[in-house]
Design an enzyme around this catalytic site. Structure first.
Site, short mmCIF file in Angstrom:
data_model
loop_
_atom_site.label_atom_id
_atom_site.label_comp_id
_atom_site.label_asym_id
_atom_site.label_seq_id
_atom_site.Cartn_x
_atom_site.Cartn_y
_atom_site.Cartn_z
N ASP A 222 37.70 12.95 11.26
CA ASP A 222 38.13 12.44 9.95
C ASP A 222 37.11 12.73 8.87
O ASP A 222 37.07 12.06 7.84
CB ASP A 222 38.41 10.94 10.03
CG ASP A 222 37.20 10.15 10.52
OD1 ASP A 222 36.18 10.77 10.86
OD2 ASP A 222 37.30 8.91 10.59
N LYS A 272 16.14 -3.93 -10.44
CA LYS A 272 17.25 -3.22 -9.79
C LYS A 272 16.79 -1.91 -9.15
O LYS A 272 17.30 -0.82 -9.47
CB LYS A 272 18.36 -2.96 -10.80
CG LYS A 272 18.98 -4.23 -11.38
CD LYS A 272 20.08 -3.93 -12.37
CE LYS A 272 20.66 -5.22 -12.94
NZ LYS A 272 21.74 -4.98 -13.92
N ASP A 327 33.75 10.92 4.39
CA ASP A 327 34.43 10.29 5.52
C ASP A 327 35.78 9.78 4.99
O ASP A 327 35.82 8.87 4.18
CB ASP A 327 33.58 9.15 6.06
CG ASP A 327 34.25 8.38 7.18
OD1 ASP A 327 35.42 8.67 7.50
OD2 ASP A 327 33.60 7.48 7.75
#
Length: 346
Positions: A222, A272, A327
């Site tokens: 996949d 962050k 994916d």
């Protein structure tokens, strides 16, 4: 020798890779004042990526400064012996002044064939995250672009010269077998590994009817990727690996300010920050003896299998992706792959 395969020490790696990819040598010669001062290969760049070197960095950050170079006039037999002894696949030939005249390839001298290396495609999953599309159709047969996912995977290997395939099947196995048949429509040989019980991402390897004699590929059915399988095979052989795992960089951004401190004293605050990791990309190259680490019809996943080999002292190496990869496991990934398919795969 074509100037296409000559680079300079300050050339960005991305340009050097373009030249390597456009040619058939998998190697570029680094010259200074008309003389060889090093070489750079796809493998050198991928090792640099693992060490944090970016593709905008100059060639001299990853190049081999002490390449094996043979003198003009060396026989093919002697060149082949030298390459095998030094575990290299390309050999620059230079004159007495250090100017490269040609590059000999071990594949040409040894008449090696990609067809000697088998490919196992794992296509037995339920595809639960893609329901309701997989209620009536196995995930490998879902179309992305104008063809099923698994057909694009198959074509990627075929273009690289591979011709012997096994497809591991379970859910709606007959639909997959009916579509691909024996592989003759693609000019290859396809056999099937039927999982009566689900065996995980590696257990189906115990169903291979005979032991391969050379390293073989295993890939999740996949995935859509443009990874260069020939480069991966050469990388595996150069590193004398027992297992090679394709890895890709994955970045995670912490959505808060991260406080760094020692005991109670604050050293700073990073707002962050982004952390980068190399994660499993679902493409593997395995030595034939890896089958000794799987019990008959044992359900086992690939990470567990590779951990077993590492615990027994077997060499496992990482092959970093620099190519396209996705994916196709969720509906939003399927849409993204469909949007990108024509641009990536034509």
């Amino acid at each position: 020798m074509s100037a296409l395969f000559v680079v300079t020490e300050q050339m960005p790696l991305i340009e050097a890779l373009r030249r390597i990819d456009e040619g058939n040598l998998q190697l570029a010669v680094v010259e200074r004042d008309g003389k060889i001062v090093g070489t750079v290969t796809d493998g050198d760049v991928r090792r640099g990526l693992l060490n944090g070197v970016g593709l905008d960095a100059p060639v001299n950050q990853v190049m081999n400064r002490n390449p094996v170079v043979a003198p003009a006039g060396i026989s093919n037999a002697a060149a082949l012996t030298l390459m095998r002894r030094r575990s290299i696949h390309q050999l620059p030939i230079a004159d007495e002044h250090g100017k490269v005249l040609e590059i000999k390839l071990i594949d040409d001298l040894a008449a090696a064939s990609q067809a000697d290396h088998w490919v196992v495609l794992m296509a037995g999953g339920l595809g639960s995250r893609l329901r309701p599309l997989t209620d009536d159709l196995p995930k490998p047969l879902i179309k992305v672009g104008n063809k099923p996912i698994l057909e694009t995977v198959l074509n990627g290997f075929i273009k690289s010269g591979f011709g012997k395939f096994f497809i591991s099947v379970n859910y709606k196995a007959e639909m997959i077998r009916e579509y691909f048949g024996d592989g003759s429509a693609w000019g290859v040989e396809i056999d099937y590994l039927f999982e009566s019980d689900r065996l995980g991402t590696a257990g189906a390897l115990s169903l291979i009817p005979e032991r391969p004699i050379r390293p073989f590929f295993v890939m999740n059915g996949d995935l859509l990727t443009t990874v260069n399988f020939e480069h991966m095979l050469k990388y595996h052989l150069e590193h004398q690996a027992f297992t090679t795992i394709c890895v890709r960089e994955h970045a995670v951004t912490v959505p808060f300010g991260v406080v760094d401190f020692e005991d109670h004293r604050i050293l700073g605050i990073r707002e962050k920050p982004t952390q980068k990791f190399f994660v499993n990309a679902g493409v593997y190259l395995l030595a034939p003896d890896v089958l000794d680490y799987i019990g008959a019809s044992e359900a086992v996943d690939m990470p567990v299998l590779i951990e077993r080999t590492i615990e027994r002292g077997k060499r496992s190496v990482a092959f970093p992706l620099r190519e396209y990869w996705i994916d196709v496991g969720r509906l939003d990934d399927l849409q993204k792959a469909s949007d990108e398919f024509q641009r990536i795969f034509g």
